[in-house]
Scaffold this motif. Structure first.
Motif, short mmCIF file in Angstrom:
data_model
loop_
_atom_site.label_atom_id
_atom_site.label_comp_id
_atom_site.label_asym_id
_atom_site.label_seq_id
_atom_site.Cartn_x
_atom_site.Cartn_y
_atom_site.Cartn_z
N ASP A 84 0.82 -0.72 -0.14
CA ASP A 84 0.06 -0.32 -0.38
C ASP A 84 0.83 1.47 0.44
O ASP A 84 0.50 2.67 -0.29
CB ASP A 84 -0.59 0.04 0.73
N PHE A 85 1.89 1.20 0.96
CA PHE A 85 2.80 2.15 1.06
C PHE A 85 4.07 2.68 -0.65
O PHE A 85 4.73 3.42 0.24
CB PHE A 85 3.71 2.89 2.30
N ALA A 86 4.21 1.64 -0.91
CA ALA A 86 5.03 1.74 -2.11
C ALA A 86 6.74 1.74 -1.29
O ALA A 86 7.61 2.35 -1.48
CB ALA A 86 5.13 2.77 -3.10
N GLY A 87 7.42 0.78 -0.19
CA GLY A 87 8.43 -0.19 0.36
C GLY A 87 8.23 0.89 1.20
O GLY A 87 9.20 1.23 1.98
N THR A 88 7.82 2.37 1.84
CA THR A 88 8.03 3.07 3.10
C THR A 88 6.57 3.88 3.72
O THR A 88 5.50 2.16 3.44
CB THR A 88 8.61 4.10 2.38
N GLU A 121 12.16 -0.52 10.77
CA GLU A 121 13.12 0.09 10.01
C GLU A 121 12.78 1.26 9.05
O GLU A 121 13.45 2.12 8.93
CB GLU A 121 14.06 -1.03 9.02
N ARG A 122 11.62 0.65 8.64
CA ARG A 122 11.01 1.68 7.12
C ARG A 122 10.51 2.59 8.16
O ARG A 122 10.04 3.66 7.55
CB ARG A 122 10.00 0.77 6.55
N LEU A 123 9.99 2.33 9.54
CA LEU A 123 9.36 3.65 10.30
C LEU A 123 10.71 3.91 10.86
O LEU A 123 10.39 5.38 10.80
CB LEU A 123 8.22 2.64 11.52
N ARG A 124 11.91 3.90 11.10
CA ARG A 124 12.48 4.19 11.34
C ARG A 124 13.58 5.59 9.89
O ARG A 124 13.53 6.86 10.58
CB ARG A 124 14.08 3.82 11.58
N ASP A 125 13.03 4.84 9.22
CA ASP A 125 13.21 6.06 7.78
C ASP A 125 12.63 7.21 7.46
O ASP A 125 13.08 7.76 6.93
CB ASP A 125 13.22 4.70 6.40
N ALA A 126 11.68 7.09 8.25
CA ALA A 126 10.25 8.10 7.28
C ALA A 126 10.60 8.69 8.64
O ALA A 126 9.67 9.88 9.20
CB ALA A 126 9.43 7.18 7.46
#
Length: 434
Positions: free
Chosen positions: A339-343, A369-374
């Motif tokens: 749904d969120f295209a990898g992020t 990991e994706r949450l931290r990246d965002a």
């Protein structure tokens, strides 16, 4: 009367108990193992890939006479609730054996079959039971009692025959939204005199103290929502109706709109009139329904029926992302890619309400990991579906059985530390009541 724990005497999960008297055999629960003998996570897919006889030969399916293969069949199967470690082998049992379960269990199995890839309850085999309403099967009088657990429709069973009484606790707790259920159980079952209590002990020997209750969790989640300035993602089990109520109320109190997925919306639709929460099929502004990509890949005819049911209350991802601070959104880790295209949306706050052991699985590792990246974060906020050890000690003493048989625990010997009259069985070992 005799009691046999076919599985679950020394493990959490895979529960299967037989109680027999006067030529009548009753099976209580037919659960899937949660772990291997080495306590590694059990691969549930093996059930679909392997022939029944091989499953029996390797011990995945317990050797219960007549339950799965030829022989004299039991007179009935009683289901305490719909978690897989209690019903996961039900579809392998012989189709002529009737299944006694609450309407709530039937509803949760229906929802699980439509959205969770699980087996439904065969309506031709289902005999509905009503809490505190006794019924007869052969030599037995059976009385189900509603219990508070992280699964809607859960019950304990009181079985009476030949002047003896056995109480099977199923899974229960004293810290949910309905603590009065345990008070009723003690008042009704305790006064009859319990010869054998078959008692779950998930938290025995865990070393964990008494934690918060579901109402305190609601306050905690409300606070986490209030302190978040962006999209809040809520992750929890839809069949834990207590938790659905907790998230709905916390979201409403925090001044946001609760966005469910199709699975959660369907569960709410099934139970709304019984527990006093909105039905997502009715137009309103406190609950909206988002169809995630996993749902959209389902069979078209089945998908359309659900879409029609909630047509007046749906919301799109673009609408959510245009004003993310307005919403608390039901979330699954698969949505990161699908749904969120990898992020994930910037600054998202995921509130995680499952057992923390799952956070080590690859899908949740990637999600964090994706949450931290965002620039976002994940906060665990959970209470167990199982009774705390301190509450369990009190409950056993209040029920005061002549004998306690441990089940659903890795530490059966731990019961002997606080109760003198404990009979510890091995899997397949038979106990003569009295």
């Amino acid at each position: 009367m005799e009691v046999t724990i076919h599985r679950g005497a020394k493990e959490i999960g895979g529960s299967c108990v037989e109680v027999s008297a006067g030529g009548t055999r009753l099976i209580i629960d037919v659960g899937l193992p949660l772990v291997t003998p080495e306590r590694e996570p059990f691969d549930a897919g093996i059930i679909r890939r392997t022939a029944l006889q091989e499953l029996i030969d390797t011990g995945v399916v317990p050797k219960v006479p007549g339950l799965y293969t030829d022989g004299d069949a039991p007179q009935a199967i009683l289901l305490s609730h719909t978690h897989l470690d209690h019903v996961g082998l039900l579809h392998l049992t012989r189709p002529e054996i009737p299944i006694y379960a609450t309407k709530g269990t039937s509803k949760m199995m229906l929802a699980g079959s439509l959205f969770g890839g699980r087996e439904g309850l065969d309506r031709h085999r289902h005999v509905e039971v009503v809490p505190r309403k006794s019924f007869t099967i052969g030599s037995f009088t059976v009385t189900p009692f509603a219990v508070d657990h992280s699964c809607y429709g859960s019950v304990a069973f009181l079985l009476e025959a030949e002047g003896k009484t056995v109480l099977y606790s199923g899974d229960l707790r004293r810290h949910g939204r309905k603590p009065g259920m345990i008070r009723d159980l003690v008042a009704e079952a305790g006064r009859r005199g319990i010869d054998v209590l078959i008692m779950e002990g998930t938290h025995i020997g865990s070393g964990r103290g008494k934690g918060k209750n579901e109402y305190q969790l609601e306050e905690e989640i409300q606070g986490l929502i209030a302190e978040s300035s962006n999209l809040v993602l809520g992750s929890f089990s839809p069949i834990d109706v207590d938790r659905v109520v907790t998230y709905y109320k916390a979201t409403k109190s925090a001044g946001r709109v609760f966005i469910t997925d199709a699975y959660t919306a369907f569960v709410m639709h099934l139970v709304a009139s019984e527990i006093g929460i909105p039905d997502p099929k009715e137009p309103g502004h406190s609950v909206r329904v988002y169809y995630n990509q996993a749902f959209k890949q389902r069979q078209e005819s089945r998908r359309k029926k659900v879409e029609e049911l909630f047509a007046s209350n749906t919301i799109t991802l673009d609408e959510i992302l245009s004003e993310p601070s307005k919403y608390v959104m039901m979330f699954r880790p698969s949505m990161v890619d699908m749904d969120f295209a990898g992020t994930v949306p910037p600054g998202s706050h995921c509130i995680y309400s499952y057992w923390q052991g799952y956070l080590g699985k690859p899908d949740w590792t990637k999600c964090q990991e994706r949450l931290r990246d965002a620039g976002g974060k994940l906060t665990p906020a959970h209470v167990s579906g199982h009774i705390y050890e301190e509450d369990l000690v009190d409950l056993v003493r209040e029920l005061d059985p002549k004998t306690l048989i441990p089940i659903h625990t890795f530490e059966p010997g731990g019961f002997k530390l606080f109760y003198d009259r404990v009979t510890q069985l091995g899997d397949g070992e038979r106990h003569n009541v009295g």
